[in-house]
Design a protein around this motif. Structure first.
Motif: not given
Length: 612
Positions: A14-16, A22-24, A26-32
């Protein structure tokens, strides 16, 4: 632990997703990526443990799919697989807990204390302090804490939690009551027969706990199938990669195949079947006996206490002179109140059931194994074997005893003259013929009788039942030999109740013990215990076992079929890894819900029973 892994995986997914929106990216991929690691780590540990046990299961497919997805940058697909796998294992645990609800209800009903009457006072004592011979007060609504005999004029007992009997039953003084029964009427007293740890209910709890720890042959078979399914999965994935030079197609194939319904459907369906059978008074000691019970083709029945009631009953009364049948029975039963012999107790029960008013015996003398002499209403009454009575009063041509094969003849004399004879026998249980016919309809092909009794008695009792064979005069080791011989041809179920049946029960594919009055040795050796003293409980037991196995197989076949179709579609490029993971999640949820249908199995209950 499973809940924590699920929370991390779901929270990370969900966080990713929010970060991606929101367009981030790279950060989404790291979270996943990070949220997948706990699920992947726990999965690798499970795979290594399985390999150490020389088992290879379908968990390895989930590990490979997550690893491939992370390696090729499909972090969202990996996160969906992590949620899918952790959610599936959590749902499996939840489903098994739901299926065990009725079994666990037994544990919740275990009484911790008992009300003991001693020296004119009542004291509440821990259950472990109850000794045989103690006088206990069972208040309205109380669960009977230990096995005992009723010491009040009557008692109203609810045995539904143990046997599935829908209606409470009224019992008379001297009747044995099982621990775990509930007092549905006024308070009454019992004289305890054994300690709490040795009582019926404690034994049932131990059997339940053993049942919950079992693993079914179908579950092990599912693990063996997993090797073939793993090979097919890798073949399709690598083939798609080789033919298209696109590793993402291989990832899509792998996630569609994960974690596969074989892991989930079989244990859920079979544990649900165990729970359902327990509601009908059929305690199956594990998923393995339940699965085997569904495939039984040969049934071997003991006679005494199994096919017959095991307690002598009055077949007929032959009165002499001025005595009526009821008066002969009343005099005999009045005197036999002073005896503990099974035949004597049977006569007392028969007289009470006819509403006869029994007199108090006086000056009673019992000759063990032969007869009883005493005073009843001013008369000298003698009850016992015909030879015993005839030897003391002489015999005339008018008082010859009736001759019946397999029957016990009890002579009654009053003031030195024969008053009559009572013919007692151990008859077939009511509905035995219909029960055997229904068992054949359920797939039992061969039904045999195995008894230690004389052949002429066995033939007389079973006449008209249509048995496929009768073996009489058997010793315990000969019963075992019969079971082993029959097992060479087809799966065998053996049903018995005595200590002498225990070896044969252990030798059978499925041993069934009559648990209500049967010997502890037979219950210990058996795979299935009938908690109510009725052999017709085999009918719902077998029907539930067959239905639970059928539901498990349906879930497996449907789940595997849908997974294979999904893999082919993914190999052709019509499913992305994320879409494939979501599809497999839907398949797994569907098969678990289908397996839970076993909780709603409604067998055709024996006559007089109500479905729970």
């Amino acid at each position: 632990m499973k809940a924590i892994v699920l929370i991390i995986a779901l929270g990370g997914l969900v966080a990713g997703g929010l970060l991606w929106l929101t367009g981030r990216h790279d950060l989404a991929n790291i979270t996943w990526f990070v949220c997948v690691l706990p699920a992947l780590l726990s999965l690798v540990v499970e795979v290594l443990r399985a390999i150490a046990r020389e088992e290879v299961g379908l968990d390895i497919i989930a590990a490979v799919s997550m690893s491939f997805a992370l390696a090729f940058g499909e972090t969202l697909a990996a996160a969906v697989v992590a949620v899918m796998y952790s959610g599936g294992t959590f749902l499996e645990s939840f489903a098994e807990g739901r299926a065990r609800r009725e079994m666990l209800a037994l544990l919740a009903r275990v009484p911790r204390t008992a009300m003991r009457k001693r020296d004119g006072t009542l004291e509440e004592i821990p259950l472990d302090e109850v000794e045989p011979g103690d006088l206990l007060l069972i208040r309205q609504g109380d669960v009977v804490p230990v096995d005992g005999t009723v010491n009040s004029a009557k008692a109203f007992i609810d045995t539904s939690a143990l046997t599935g009997e829908s209606m409470p039953v009224s019992t008379l003084e001297g009747t044995e009551v099982m621990s775990g029964s509930t007092n549905a009427g006024d308070a009454f007293e019992i004289v305890t027969l054994r300690r709490a740890s040795e009582s019926t209910y404690a034994g049932i709890i131990r059997l339940v706990e053993d049942a919950q720890r079992s693993k079914a042959p179908m579950s092990r078979l599912a693990d063996r199938w997993s090797l073939g399914f793993l090979a097919v999965t890798l073949l399709i994935a690598l083939g798609a990669w080789w033919m298209t030079d696109d590793p993402i197609r291989a990832v899509a194939v792998l996630v569609v195949a994960t974690p596969c319904p074989l892991i989930l459907a079989v244990p859920v369906a079979l544990v649900a079947g165990l729970s359902r059978a327990a509601q009908y008074g059929v305690l199956i000691k594990g998923a393995a006996p339940l699965e085997t019970m569904a495939r039984i083709k040969t049934l071997i029945l003991d006679k005494t206490g199994t096919l017959t009631d095991g307690r002598p009953q009055i077949v007929s009364i032959h009165s002499h002179g001025a005595f009526s049948d009821d008066e002969v029975l009343r005099l005999a039963a009045s005197l036999d109140q002073a005896s503990k012999h099974p035949v004597a107790q049977a006569m007392v029960t028969a007289a009470q059931s006819r509403g006869l008013v029994l007199s108090l015996p006086s000056e009673v003398a019992e000759i063990p194994g032969e007869g009883v002499v005493g005073g009843i209403d001013g008369h000298r009454v003698m009850v016992g074997g015909d030879t015993f009575v005839a030897r003391r009063i002489g015999r005339t041509s008018d008082d010859q005893p009736p001759q019946e094969v397999g029957a016990v003849i009890v002579a009654v004399a009053v003031d030195g003259h024969t008053a009559g004879h009572l013919v007692m026998a151990d008859p077939l249980r009511e509905g035995s013929q219909q029960m055997l016919a229904r068992l054949r309809n359920q797939g039992v092909e061969r039904i045999l009788l195995a008894t230690g009794d004389r052949v002429e008695v066995a033939r007389r009792v079973t006449e008209g039942l249509g048995l496929d064979g009768l073996r009489a005069g058997l010793t315990p080791d000969q019963k075992v030999l019969l079971v082993l011989t029959e097992r060479k041809n087809r799966p065998v179920m053996m049903v018995g109740d005595g200590v002498n049946d225990a070896p044969a029960l252990a030798a059978a594919d499925v041993g069934v013990a009559m648990g209500a009055r049967g010997a502890a040795a037979s219950a210990e050796a058996a795979d299935v215990v009938l908690l109510v003293d009725r052999v017709d409980r085999l009918l719902p037991g077998i029907e539930i076992a067959q239905a639970a196995r059928r539901i498990a197989l349906q879930s497996v076949v449907a789940g595997i079929g849908l997974s294979v179709i999904g893999m082919v579609v993914a190999a052709l490029g019509h499913l992305t890894p994320v879409e494939g993971a979501v599809l497999q999640e839907a398949i797994d949820v569907a098969v678990i819900l289908n397996a839970l249908r076993a909780l709603r199995i409604r067998p055709e209950a024996p006559s007089g029973d109500a479905a729970t």
